[in-house]
Write a protein that holds these residues in place. Structure first.
Motif, PDB file in Angstrom:
ATOM      1  N   SER A 199       0.836  -1.208   0.000  1.00 27.19           N
ATOM      2  CA  SER A 199       0.000   0.000   0.000  1.00 27.19           C
ATOM      3  C   SER A 199       0.868   1.254   0.000  1.00 27.19           C
ATOM      4  CB  SER A 199      -0.968  -0.004   1.190  1.00 27.19           C
ATOM      5  OG  SER A 199      -0.294  -0.041   2.434  1.00 27.19           O
ATOM      6  N   ASN A 200       2.053   1.184   0.581  1.00 32.43           N
ATOM      7  CA  ASN A 200       2.973   2.320   0.562  1.00 32.43           C
ATOM      8  C   ASN A 200       3.472   2.582  -0.853  1.00 32.43           C
ATOM      9  OD1 ASN A 200       4.348   4.400   1.944  1.00 32.43           O
ATOM     10  ND2 ASN A 200       6.183   3.160   2.164  1.00 32.43           N
ATOM     11  N   TYR A 201       3.767   1.508  -1.593  1.00 36.55           N
ATOM     12  CA  TYR A 201       4.166   1.640  -2.993  1.00 36.55           C
ATOM     13  C   TYR A 201       3.059   2.323  -3.796  1.00 36.55           C
ATOM     14  CZ  TYR A 201       4.476   0.071  -7.872  1.00 36.55           C
ATOM     15  OH  TYR A 201       4.456   0.028  -9.247  1.00 36.55           O
ATOM     16  N   LEU A 202       1.817   1.864  -3.648  1.00 34.75           N
ATOM     17  CA  LEU A 202       0.707   2.447  -4.397  1.00 34.75           C
ATOM     18  C   LEU A 202       0.443   3.881  -3.967  1.00 34.75           C
ATOM     19  CD1 LEU A 202      -1.819  -0.543  -4.514  1.00 34.75           C
ATOM     20  CD2 LEU A 202      -0.191   0.183  -6.270  1.00 34.75           C
ATOM     21  N   GLU A 205       3.358   5.942  -5.579  1.00 38.12           N
ATOM     22  CA  GLU A 205       3.500   5.933  -7.031  1.00 38.12           C
ATOM     23  C   GLU A 205       2.195   6.233  -7.775  1.00 38.12           C
ATOM     24  OE1 GLU A 205       6.294   5.834  -8.400  1.00 38.12           O
ATOM     25  OE2 GLU A 205       7.705   4.606  -7.274  1.00 38.12           O
ATOM     26  N   ALA A 206       1.064   6.120  -7.086  1.00 40.49           N
ATOM     27  CA  ALA A 206      -0.233   6.333  -7.749  1.00 40.49           C
ATOM     28  C   ALA A 206      -1.186   7.061  -6.807  1.00 40.49           C
ATOM     29  CB  ALA A 206      -0.820   4.998  -8.190  1.00 40.49           C
ATOM     30  N   LYS A 207      -0.756   8.206  -6.321  1.00 42.63           N
ATOM     31  CA  LYS A 207      -1.531   8.929  -5.308  1.00 42.63           C
ATOM     32  C   LYS A 207      -2.930   9.282  -5.783  1.00 42.63           C
ATOM     33  CE  LYS A 207       2.653  11.003  -3.351  1.00 42.63           C
ATOM     34  NZ  LYS A 207       3.402  12.265  -3.102  1.00 42.63           N
ATOM     35  N   ALA A 208      -3.059   9.661  -7.038  1.00 40.45           N
ATOM     36  CA  ALA A 208      -4.369  10.085  -7.542  1.00 40.45           C
ATOM     37  C   ALA A 208      -5.365   8.925  -7.585  1.00 40.45           C
ATOM     38  CB  ALA A 208      -4.216  10.697  -8.935  1.00 40.45           C
ATOM     39  N   ASP A 209      -4.867   7.723  -7.743  1.00 40.26           N
ATOM     40  CA  ASP A 209      -5.747   6.560  -7.894  1.00 40.26           C
ATOM     41  C   ASP A 209      -5.827   5.700  -6.635  1.00 40.26           C
ATOM     42  OD1 ASP A 209      -6.310   7.032 -10.718  1.00 40.26           O
ATOM     43  OD2 ASP A 209      -4.201   6.498 -11.034  1.00 40.26           O
ATOM     44  N   PHE A 210      -4.994   5.997  -5.658  1.00 37.33           N
ATOM     45  CA  PHE A 210      -4.996   5.224  -4.413  1.00 37.33           C
ATOM     46  C   PHE A 210      -4.950   6.198  -3.239  1.00 37.33           C
ATOM     47  CE2 PHE A 210      -3.371   2.220  -1.215  1.00 37.33           C
ATOM     48  CZ  PHE A 210      -4.146   1.105  -1.500  1.00 37.33           C
ATOM     49  N   PRO A 211      -6.100   6.792  -2.893  1.00 33.91           N
ATOM     50  CA  PRO A 211      -6.140   7.836  -1.849  1.00 33.91           C
ATOM     51  C   PRO A 211      -6.189   7.251  -0.439  1.00 33.91           C
ATOM     52  CG  PRO A 211      -8.329   7.525  -2.734  1.00 33.91           C
ATOM     53  CD  PRO A 211      -7.426   6.587  -3.510  1.00 33.91           C
ATOM     54  N   PHE A 212      -5.346   6.262  -0.186  1.00 29.40           N
ATOM     55  CA  PHE A 212      -5.323   5.624   1.124  1.00 29.40           C
ATOM     56  C   PHE A 212      -3.896   5.657   1.671  1.00 29.40           C
ATOM     57  CE2 PHE A 212      -8.270   3.392  -1.733  1.00 29.40           C
ATOM     58  CZ  PHE A 212      -9.485   3.630  -1.089  1.00 29.40           C
ATOM     59  N   PRO A 213      -3.729   5.838   2.951  1.00 27.62           N
ATOM     60  CA  PRO A 213      -2.374   5.827   3.516  1.00 27.62           C
ATOM     61  C   PRO A 213      -1.836   4.410   3.631  1.00 27.62           C
ATOM     62  CG  PRO A 213      -3.990   6.047   5.262  1.00 27.62           C
ATOM     63  CD  PRO A 213      -4.761   6.091   3.969  1.00 27.62           C
ATOM     64  N   ALA A 214      -0.534   4.288   3.642  1.00 28.14           N
ATOM     65  CA  ALA A 214       0.073   2.986   3.875  1.00 28.14           C
ATOM     66  C   ALA A 214      -0.377   2.469   5.235  1.00 28.14           C
ATOM     67  CB  ALA A 214       1.594   3.102   3.835  1.00 28.14           C
ATOM     68  N   TYR A 306      13.650  -2.038  -9.027  1.00 30.25           N
ATOM     69  CA  TYR A 306      12.301  -2.563  -8.787  1.00 30.25           C
ATOM     70  C   TYR A 306      11.754  -1.950  -7.495  1.00 30.25           C
ATOM     71  CZ  TYR A 306       8.498  -5.964  -8.185  1.00 30.25           C
ATOM     72  OH  TYR A 306       7.271  -6.567  -8.017  1.00 30.25           O
ATOM     73  N   PRO A 307      10.645  -1.181  -7.583  1.00 32.94           N
ATOM     74  CA  PRO A 307      10.226  -0.341  -6.449  1.00 32.94           C
ATOM     75  C   PRO A 307       9.220  -0.958  -5.483  1.00 32.94           C
ATOM     76  CG  PRO A 307       8.938   0.233  -8.379  1.00 32.94           C
ATOM     77  CD  PRO A 307       9.861  -0.877  -8.803  1.00 32.94           C
ATOM     78  N   ASN A 308       8.899  -2.232  -5.646  1.00 34.22           N
ATOM     79  CA  ASN A 308       7.850  -2.844  -4.827  1.00 34.22           C
ATOM     80  C   ASN A 308       8.482  -3.919  -3.932  1.00 34.22           C
ATOM     81  OD1 ASN A 308       5.321  -3.594  -3.848  1.00 34.22           O
ATOM     82  ND2 ASN A 308       4.851  -4.891  -5.607  1.00 34.22           N
ATOM     83  N   LEU A 309       8.881  -3.532  -2.740  1.00 33.91           N
ATOM     84  CA  LEU A 309       9.581  -4.463  -1.865  1.00 33.91           C
ATOM     85  C   LEU A 309       9.319  -4.139  -0.401  1.00 33.91           C
ATOM     86  CD1 LEU A 309      13.351  -3.576  -1.469  1.00 33.91           C
ATOM     87  CD2 LEU A 309      11.773  -2.077  -2.683  1.00 33.91           C
ATOM     88  N   LEU A 310       9.767  -5.023   0.450  1.00 30.20           N
ATOM     89  CA  LEU A 310       9.678  -4.818   1.884  1.00 30.20           C
ATOM     90  C   LEU A 310      11.024  -5.165   2.504  1.00 30.20           C
ATOM     91  CD1 LEU A 310       9.576  -7.834   3.385  1.00 30.20           C
ATOM     92  CD2 LEU A 310       7.231  -7.789   2.555  1.00 30.20           C
TER      93      LEU A 310
END
Length: 369
Positions: A199-202, A205-214, A306-310
């Protein structure tokens, strides 16, 4: 119709991961046995027992580490239970574990109770197990790796895109013939660091389409909640039209294809060991003192990052540790952070710590009291 497996760049990962029988469990009691662990000169033996719990993302690594340490140190007994990052943090706060694994650093709501448990010093975040998050999918008839942008993923996981033949998906995948098939998203139902990081990645990287906090508790509406990463992998594997986020080893073990995802420049980045390392190397240490809390640079436009990791952290007291357990605690954690401890991670679906971060973790462990 057959779904073709994606992930040749991580071919060795699947073989390594299949050796680890405890990876899919949320109740992972890591004990000696199974694959034989080789002796290592970097292990400093100490006697006693440790109890730990938390992140299931690091269960594969922890299982092997425990076996290696206990095989060389007959007087040591280390019990690692899974249960998820949220449970691990809670049990640490309540004094039920000597250290806990969490796929997110202690936040404002968690740190006061963790510090209070330690009594004479703050709790520390020690990054130990970096790993990529794969976006796995089940789309019959699709025989090539999909490109899924952060915007498309945000819309899928928030219920705005509901069919695989949506024009937004087709646009990023020219030449792919998508079926008219409903999308079924799978997310963690338990508190999870994987949920937090995806959710932090989204959110970045996609703030306009994912208006939720990590958030460790999946923040978007809709979809199917599953307990543990294994639940997500099983759901995607058994559901035509399914999609979910999971640690890489769960995707490779279940032969679930996974996507290339976009970075800040909109470029699609393949999930490879080197690409994950490239992104992680730009992380900043933002913790104070010996707290090695990391902050990812989601503005990174490198086509090979690659930007999607933990990153799984070991949560531990800086001071106030049980003096009878302290030698074993430091000895075990020192082994985890050593070159001998980190090197095998690449064969298990993870990425070793970059040397600049590794040295800070080792210094923090040496300072434990």
């Amino acid at each position: 119709m057959k779904i073709k497996r994606h992930g040749a760049a991580f071919g060795v990962v699947a073989a390594g991961a299949l050796l680890l029988t405890a990876c899919g469990s949320d109740n992972n009691n890591a004990t000696p046995g199974g694959t034989s662990a080789q002796p290592t000169s970097n292990i400093q033996c100490a006697n006693g027992s440790l109890i730990s719990a938390g992140s299931t993302a690091q269960s594969n690594a922890m299982s092997e580490w425990v076996k290696a340490y206990q095989n060389q140190c007959s007087g040591a007994n280390i019990n690692y239970q899974g249960g998820g990052s949220g449970k691990g943090v809670q049990q640490f706060q309540q004094g039920q574990t000597d250290f806990s694994g969490s796929d997110f650093p202690l936040g404002e709501s968690d740190k006061p109770a963790a510090d209070a448990r330690c009594k004479s010093g703050p709790a520390l975040d020690l990054p130990m197990v970096p790993g990529p998050i794969a976006v796995g999918y089940n789309v019959p008839g699709v025989d090539k790796p999909l490109n899924l942008s952060s915007s498309v993923l945000a819309k899928i996981f928030s219920g705005k895109i509901t069919n695989w033949n949506d024009p937004a998906i087709a646009k990023d995948n020219p030449g792919v013939n998508f079926p008219s098939l409903g999308i079924q998203t799978f997310h963690r139902s338990d508190g999870s660091g994987t949920s937090y990081n995806f959710s932090n990645y989204l959110a970045n990287e996609a703030k306009a389409d994912f208006p939720f906090p990590a958030n460790k508790n999946w923040p978007a509406p809709g979809g199917q909640g599953s307990n543990g990463t294994q639940g997500i992998a099983q759901g995607v594997k058994s559901t035509q039209g399914g999609i979910g986020y999971m640690e890489l080893s769960f995707a490779t073990q279940s032969s679930i294809p996974y996507a290339k995802v976009s970075n800040a420049a909109g470029q699609f980045v393949e999930l490879t060991n080197d690409n994950v390392k490239n992104f992680l190397s730009k992380a900043k240490v933002v913790g104070e003192g010996n707290d090695v809390k990391l902050q990812f640079d989601y503005s990174n436009t490198d086509a090979n990052a690659y930007p999607n990791l933990l990153v799984t952290y070991e949560i531990v007291c800086s001071s106030g540790n049980d003096p009878q357990k302290l030698p074993l605690l430091k000895g075990f954690l020192n082994y985890l952070a050593s070159n001998d401890g980190q090197a095998p991670l690449a064969q298990q679906g993870y990425v070793p710590l970059p040397s600049n971060i590794q040295s800070k973790v080792q210094a923090a462990i040496s300072s434990l009291k």
